[in-house]
Design an enzyme around this catalytic site. Structure first.
Site, PDB file in Angstrom:
ATOM      1  N   LYS A   1       0.857  -1.189   0.000  1.00 36.99           N
ATOM      2  CA  LYS A   1       0.000   0.000   0.000  1.00 36.99           C
ATOM      3  C   LYS A   1       0.893   1.238   0.000  1.00 36.99           C
ATOM      4  O   LYS A   1       1.822   1.353   0.798  1.00 36.99           O
ATOM      5  CB  LYS A   1      -0.884   0.024   1.247  1.00 36.99           C
ATOM      6  N   SER A   2       0.577   2.184  -0.848  1.00 38.52           N
ATOM      7  CA  SER A   2       1.329   3.430  -0.930  1.00 38.52           C
ATOM      8  C   SER A   2       1.347   4.158   0.416  1.00 38.52           C
ATOM      9  O   SER A   2       2.364   4.727   0.813  1.00 38.52           O
ATOM     10  CB  SER A   2       0.724   4.315  -2.016  1.00 38.52           C
TER      11      SER A   2
ATOM     12  N   LEU B   1       1.170 -12.265   6.197  1.00 35.47           N
ATOM     13  CA  LEU B   1       1.760 -10.997   5.758  1.00 35.47           C
ATOM     14  C   LEU B   1       3.036 -10.735   6.544  1.00 35.47           C
ATOM     15  O   LEU B   1       3.081 -10.975   7.759  1.00 35.47           O
ATOM     16  CB  LEU B   1       0.780  -9.845   6.004  1.00 35.47           C
ATOM     17  N   GLU B   2       4.043 -10.222   5.876  1.00 35.89           N
ATOM     18  CA  GLU B   2       5.300  -9.858   6.525  1.00 35.89           C
ATOM     19  C   GLU B   2       5.486  -8.350   6.389  1.00 35.89           C
ATOM     20  O   GLU B   2       5.592  -7.848   5.274  1.00 35.89           O
ATOM     21  CB  GLU B   2       6.475 -10.593   5.872  1.00 35.89           C
TER      22      GLU B   2
ATOM     23  N   TYR C   1      -1.044 -25.941  -6.709  1.00 32.89           N
ATOM     24  CA  TYR C   1      -0.470 -25.990  -5.357  1.00 32.89           C
ATOM     25  C   TYR C   1      -1.136 -27.094  -4.546  1.00 32.89           C
ATOM     26  O   TYR C   1      -0.479 -27.830  -3.823  1.00 32.89           O
ATOM     27  CB  TYR C   1      -0.649 -24.628  -4.680  1.00 32.89           C
TER      28      TYR C   1
ATOM     29  N   GLN D   1      -3.947 -22.678   5.247  1.00 24.64           N
ATOM     30  CA  GLN D   1      -3.473 -22.059   6.484  1.00 24.64           C
ATOM     31  C   GLN D   1      -4.527 -21.119   7.049  1.00 24.64           C
ATOM     32  O   GLN D   1      -5.255 -20.465   6.316  1.00 24.64           O
ATOM     33  CB  GLN D   1      -2.136 -21.354   6.277  1.00 24.64           C
TER      34      GLN D   1
END
EC number: 3.5.4.13
Length: 185
Positions: free
Chosen positions: A107-108, A132-133, A166, A176
């Site tokens: 995200k900007s 998310l990292e 996958y 997950q």
């Protein structure tokens, strides 16, 4: 490969449960924007975070990951320490069609504050909450807002279905829920 538009994303979300829960419009008033956009979907970050810490002098090793590397936080605002890292997950659960590859961009709003989000591609046939990292690249503490936009997913449609998805390959991050730590099998 073609980038898929809002109409296609909406149809897949509503008819095939590709994104749940699905926000059919862009929400942006007073929040980091989230929901359907012209050629993507801005996902929200959940309120559970794993904040990396050096309290236990753990070594980060992807082959032997120690849960002593972080502390768990459940909060509406997560503070990322300077030059540090946080794991989180999307509010949304994704089910990716066999002929689609999904890439993620930051995200900007966060990038302009030195906060970078990294997500590897969502493979054809994969499903789950996306881990998310977040990296805080600044020398100052930084905030992440739960239940607000975190990143944008862009859907790329292949000319045909892949031979092995996958799911077919029994990928280790299949299905997950919440934050999933590194797995080396």
């Amino acid at each position: 490969m073609a980038v898929m538009p809002d109409k296609w994303i909406r149809e897949k979300a509503e008819n095939s449960r590709m994104i749940e829960p699905f926000v059919n419009h862009k929400s942006s008033k007073g929040v980091v924007s989230f929901g359907l956009s012209s050629y993507g979907y801005d996902a929200r970050v959940d309120n559970k975070f794993k904040v990396f810490t050096n309290v236990n002098s753990a070594i980060v090793d992807p082959k032997n990951f120690s849960e002593n590397s972080f502390i768990d936080k459940e909060t509406d605002v997560c503070i990322i320490p300077p030059n540090s890292f946080v794991l989180a997950s999307t509010v949304e659960y994704f089910r990716i069609p066999r002929n689609v590859l999904v890439i993620c961009v930051g995200k900007s709003t966060y990038a302009r504050c030195g906060i970078i989000v990294n997500v590897t591609p969502l493979e054809p046939g994969w499903e789950g909450h996306v881990t998310l990292e977040f990296s805080n690249t600044t020398p100052l503490p930084a905030k992440i807002y739960a239940n607000e936009g975190a990143c944008q997913f862009v859907f790329l449609s292949g000319e045909s279905e892949c031979e092995k998805s996958y799911d077919d390959m029994k990928g280790k991050y299949m299905n997950q829920h919440g934050i999933t730590l590194p797995l080396v099998k």
